[in-house]
Design a protein around this motif. Structure first.
Motif, PDB file in Angstrom:
ATOM      1  N   VAL A 110     -63.646  28.505  33.729  1.00  0.00           N
ATOM      2  CA  VAL A 110     -63.725  29.954  33.558  1.00  0.00           C
ATOM      3  C   VAL A 110     -62.877  30.314  32.344  1.00  0.00           C
ATOM      4  CG1 VAL A 110     -64.043  30.362  36.024  1.00  0.00           C
ATOM      5  CG2 VAL A 110     -61.752  30.490  35.038  1.00  0.00           C
ATOM      6  N   THR A 111     -63.077  31.502  31.808  1.00  0.00           N
ATOM      7  CA  THR A 111     -62.357  31.939  30.613  1.00  0.00           C
ATOM      8  C   THR A 111     -61.593  33.223  30.897  1.00  0.00           C
ATOM      9  OG1 THR A 111     -64.030  30.954  29.152  1.00  0.00           O
ATOM     10  CG2 THR A 111     -62.571  32.606  28.180  1.00  0.00           C
ATOM     11  N   VAL A 112     -60.296  33.201  30.632  1.00  0.00           N
ATOM     12  CA  VAL A 112     -59.456  34.395  30.745  1.00  0.00           C
ATOM     13  C   VAL A 112     -59.262  34.957  29.335  1.00  0.00           C
ATOM     14  CG1 VAL A 112     -57.250  35.354  31.481  1.00  0.00           C
ATOM     15  CG2 VAL A 112     -58.264  33.437  32.744  1.00  0.00           C
ATOM     16  N   THR A 113     -59.650  36.210  29.139  1.00  0.00           N
ATOM     17  CA  THR A 113     -59.461  36.900  27.860  1.00  0.00           C
ATOM     18  C   THR A 113     -58.453  38.020  28.081  1.00  0.00           C
ATOM     19  OG1 THR A 113     -61.746  36.433  27.217  1.00  0.00           O
ATOM     20  CG2 THR A 113     -60.574  38.117  25.968  1.00  0.00           C
ATOM     21  N   SER A 114     -57.352  37.977  27.337  1.00  0.00           N
ATOM     22  CA  SER A 114     -56.275  38.936  27.594  1.00  0.00           C
ATOM     23  C   SER A 114     -55.609  39.373  26.298  1.00  0.00           C
ATOM     24  CB  SER A 114     -55.229  38.322  28.534  1.00  0.00           C
ATOM     25  OG  SER A 114     -54.174  39.221  28.778  1.00  0.00           O
ATOM     26  N   TRP A 132     -50.374  36.079  30.702  1.00  0.00           N
ATOM     27  CA  TRP A 132     -50.790  36.212  32.094  1.00  0.00           C
ATOM     28  C   TRP A 132     -50.346  34.995  32.896  1.00  0.00           C
ATOM     29  CZ3 TRP A 132     -53.837  32.150  33.503  1.00  0.00           C
ATOM     30  CH2 TRP A 132     -54.539  31.492  32.486  1.00  0.00           C
ATOM     31  N   SER A 133     -50.365  35.149  34.219  1.00  0.00           N
ATOM     32  CA  SER A 133     -49.975  34.062  35.123  1.00  0.00           C
ATOM     33  C   SER A 133     -51.004  33.932  36.238  1.00  0.00           C
ATOM     34  CB  SER A 133     -48.592  34.331  35.734  1.00  0.00           C
ATOM     35  OG  SER A 133     -47.612  34.502  34.731  1.00  0.00           O
ATOM     36  N   LEU A 134     -51.124  32.708  36.750  1.00  0.00           N
ATOM     37  CA  LEU A 134     -52.070  32.420  37.833  1.00  0.00           C
ATOM     38  C   LEU A 134     -51.314  31.827  39.010  1.00  0.00           C
ATOM     39  CD1 LEU A 134     -55.525  30.705  37.497  1.00  0.00           C
ATOM     40  CD2 LEU A 134     -53.847  29.792  39.106  1.00  0.00           C
ATOM     41  N   TYR A 145     -57.538  21.792  42.369  1.00  0.00           N
ATOM     42  CA  TYR A 145     -56.895  21.491  41.080  1.00  0.00           C
ATOM     43  C   TYR A 145     -57.139  22.635  40.112  1.00  0.00           C
ATOM     44  CZ  TYR A 145     -56.469  19.536  36.374  1.00  0.00           C
ATOM     45  OH  TYR A 145     -56.153  19.330  35.063  1.00  0.00           O
ATOM     46  N   VAL A 146     -56.054  23.078  39.440  1.00  0.00           N
ATOM     47  CA  VAL A 146     -56.131  24.116  38.407  1.00  0.00           C
ATOM     48  C   VAL A 146     -55.358  23.613  37.196  1.00  0.00           C
ATOM     49  CG1 VAL A 146     -55.671  26.518  37.817  1.00  0.00           C
ATOM     50  CG2 VAL A 146     -56.166  25.917  40.190  1.00  0.00           C
ATOM     51  N   ASP A 147     -55.988  23.583  36.024  1.00  0.00           N
ATOM     52  CA  ASP A 147     -55.318  22.946  34.875  1.00  0.00           C
ATOM     53  C   ASP A 147     -54.445  23.903  34.069  1.00  0.00           C
ATOM     54  OD1 ASP A 147     -57.294  24.441  33.593  1.00  0.00           O
ATOM     55  OD2 ASP A 147     -57.604  22.933  32.038  1.00  0.00           O
ATOM     56  N   ASN A 148     -54.630  25.224  34.219  1.00  0.00           N
ATOM     57  CA  ASN A 148     -53.811  26.200  33.480  1.00  0.00           C
ATOM     58  C   ASN A 148     -53.344  27.291  34.427  1.00  0.00           C
ATOM     59  OD1 ASN A 148     -53.374  25.622  30.739  1.00  0.00           O
ATOM     60  ND2 ASN A 148     -55.509  26.081  30.229  1.00  0.00           N
ATOM     61  N   GLU A 149     -52.047  27.469  34.523  1.00  0.00           N
ATOM     62  CA  GLU A 149     -51.526  28.533  35.379  1.00  0.00           C
ATOM     63  C   GLU A 149     -50.836  29.626  34.571  1.00  0.00           C
ATOM     64  OE1 GLU A 149     -49.159  26.903  38.500  1.00  0.00           O
ATOM     65  OE2 GLU A 149     -50.876  25.945  39.476  1.00  0.00           O
ATOM     66  N   LYS A 150     -50.854  29.483  33.237  1.00  0.00           N
ATOM     67  CA  LYS A 150     -50.298  30.509  32.348  1.00  0.00           C
ATOM     68  C   LYS A 150     -51.137  30.571  31.078  1.00  0.00           C
ATOM     69  CE  LYS A 150     -45.442  30.300  33.832  1.00  0.00           C
ATOM     70  NZ  LYS A 150     -45.420  31.679  34.341  1.00  0.00           N
ATOM     71  N   VAL A 201     -59.745  27.911  31.824  1.00  0.00           N
ATOM     72  CA  VAL A 201     -59.089  27.413  33.034  1.00  0.00           C
ATOM     73  C   VAL A 201     -60.106  26.584  33.816  1.00  0.00           C
ATOM     74  CG1 VAL A 201     -57.841  28.007  35.136  1.00  0.00           C
ATOM     75  CG2 VAL A 201     -57.632  29.473  33.114  1.00  0.00           C
ATOM     76  N   ILE A 202     -59.705  25.379  34.193  1.00  0.00           N
ATOM     77  CA  ILE A 202     -60.585  24.478  34.926  1.00  0.00           C
ATOM     78  C   ILE A 202     -60.206  24.468  36.410  1.00  0.00           C
ATOM     79  CG2 ILE A 202     -61.392  22.102  35.188  1.00  0.00           C
ATOM     80  CD1 ILE A 202     -62.293  23.400  32.610  1.00  0.00           C
ATOM     81  N   PHE A 203     -61.199  24.668  37.278  1.00  0.00           N
ATOM     82  CA  PHE A 203     -61.019  24.557  38.725  1.00  0.00           C
ATOM     83  C   PHE A 203     -61.837  23.358  39.212  1.00  0.00           C
ATOM     84  CE2 PHE A 203     -60.322  29.039  37.824  1.00  0.00           C
ATOM     85  CZ  PHE A 203     -59.170  29.315  38.547  1.00  0.00           C
ATOM     86  N   ARG A 204     -61.233  22.593  40.138  1.00  0.00           N
ATOM     87  CA  ARG A 204     -61.936  21.436  40.700  1.00  0.00           C
ATOM     88  C   ARG A 204     -61.350  21.100  42.057  1.00  0.00           C
ATOM     89  NH1 ARG A 204     -60.247  16.368  40.510  1.00  0.00           N
ATOM     90  NH2 ARG A 204     -58.900  16.728  38.697  1.00  0.00           N
ATOM     91  N   ALA A 205     -62.214  20.775  42.984  1.00  0.00           N
ATOM     92  CA  ALA A 205     -61.746  20.271  44.287  1.00  0.00           C
ATOM     93  C   ALA A 205     -61.261  18.841  44.109  1.00  0.00           C
ATOM     94  CB  ALA A 205     -62.858  20.330  45.317  1.00  0.00           C
TER      95      ALA A 205
END
Length: 233
Positions: A143-147, A151-153, A168-173, A181-185
């Motif tokens: 997914v893409t965060v545009t700001s 920002w924080s996750l 699994y989340v590869d970017n939390e800031k 941001v990559i999400f994966r089980a």
């Protein structure tokens, strides 16, 4: 422009020569020329408005919005007005202003409309996989965060979560701009009795300490992973 004719005649018939002199007075000059565009970027900026006139002029200070600094607000003759956006626009709508410079001698004016871009905080791509993993889905979902700011996750447990660290989340800031941001089980769901879930909260760091926090500054999503199935068909 004002014009007039002056006629000069002789004193008698012998001196009957006549001369006509035309006198022209220039019209009152009052113009404003903007240097730069009428739109400020979200972070702010500076513009100048050049006034050309021979008389006094002014700007009504009560009509200047809080986000914009204008100096000077009065003068006599030619002048340069500096208009500065004081800082970043943290609102989720554009800042707007109408600045009108008025002649103090007549009804002539020079006006400009100004805009400062709104704060952007968007998340795109969640709809691509509907926030749900099948029990064996271990692929990466970007997914893409545009700001317009940092920002924080945060990952928290959903009601049906088993407490396992399975997502699994590869970017939390992230910072200003676009961040993927990559999400994966991490594993398949071993629970045969029900789904498991995680709640994702992404918040703008520039708004998180506000009271109340603007709704536009928080993005919440819930991920679920299907239960384990072992069935005869």
């Amino acid at each position: 422009w004002n014009t007039a004719e002056i006629i000069c005649e002789g004193k008698d018939e012998e001196d009957a020569l006549q001369a006509v002199v035309k006198v022209i007075q220039e019209g009152y000059q009052f113009t404003g020329t903007l240097e730069g565009t009428e739109t400020y970027e979200n972070m702010g900026g500076e513009r100048t408005l050049d006034i050309r006139t021979r008389g006094p002029w002014f700007i009504e200070e009560s009509l200047i919005p809080e986000w914009l600094s204008v100096s000077p607000v009065s003068g006599i003759g030619d002048g340069t007005i500096v208009l500065q956006a004081k800082g970043q626009n943290l609102n989720f709508k554009d800042n707007t202003a109408n600045i009108t410079v008025k002649s103090a001698l007549n009804d002539l004016t020079a006006a400009e409309n100004f805009t400062q871009d709104k704060f952007i905080f968007e998340v795109e791509g969640m709809e691509n996989f509907k926030n749900s993993f099948s029990r064996l889905d271990l692929t990466e979902h970007p997914v893409t965060v545009t700001s317009s700011g940092a920002w924080s996750l945060d990952v928290t447990s959903a009601a049906e979560d088993d407490g396992e660290d399975w997502l699994y989340v590869d970017n939390e800031k992230g910072e200003t701009g676009e961040t993927d941001v990559i999400f994966r089980a991490k594993t398949s769901n071993p629970d045969k009795d029900g789904e498991r879930g995680k709640r994702i909260v992404i918040v703008s760091d520039l708004h998180k300490d506000m009271t109340p926090v603007p709704a536009e500054a928080v993005k919440e999503f819930e991920f679920t992973q299907d239960r384990f199935r072992f069935e005869f068909i």
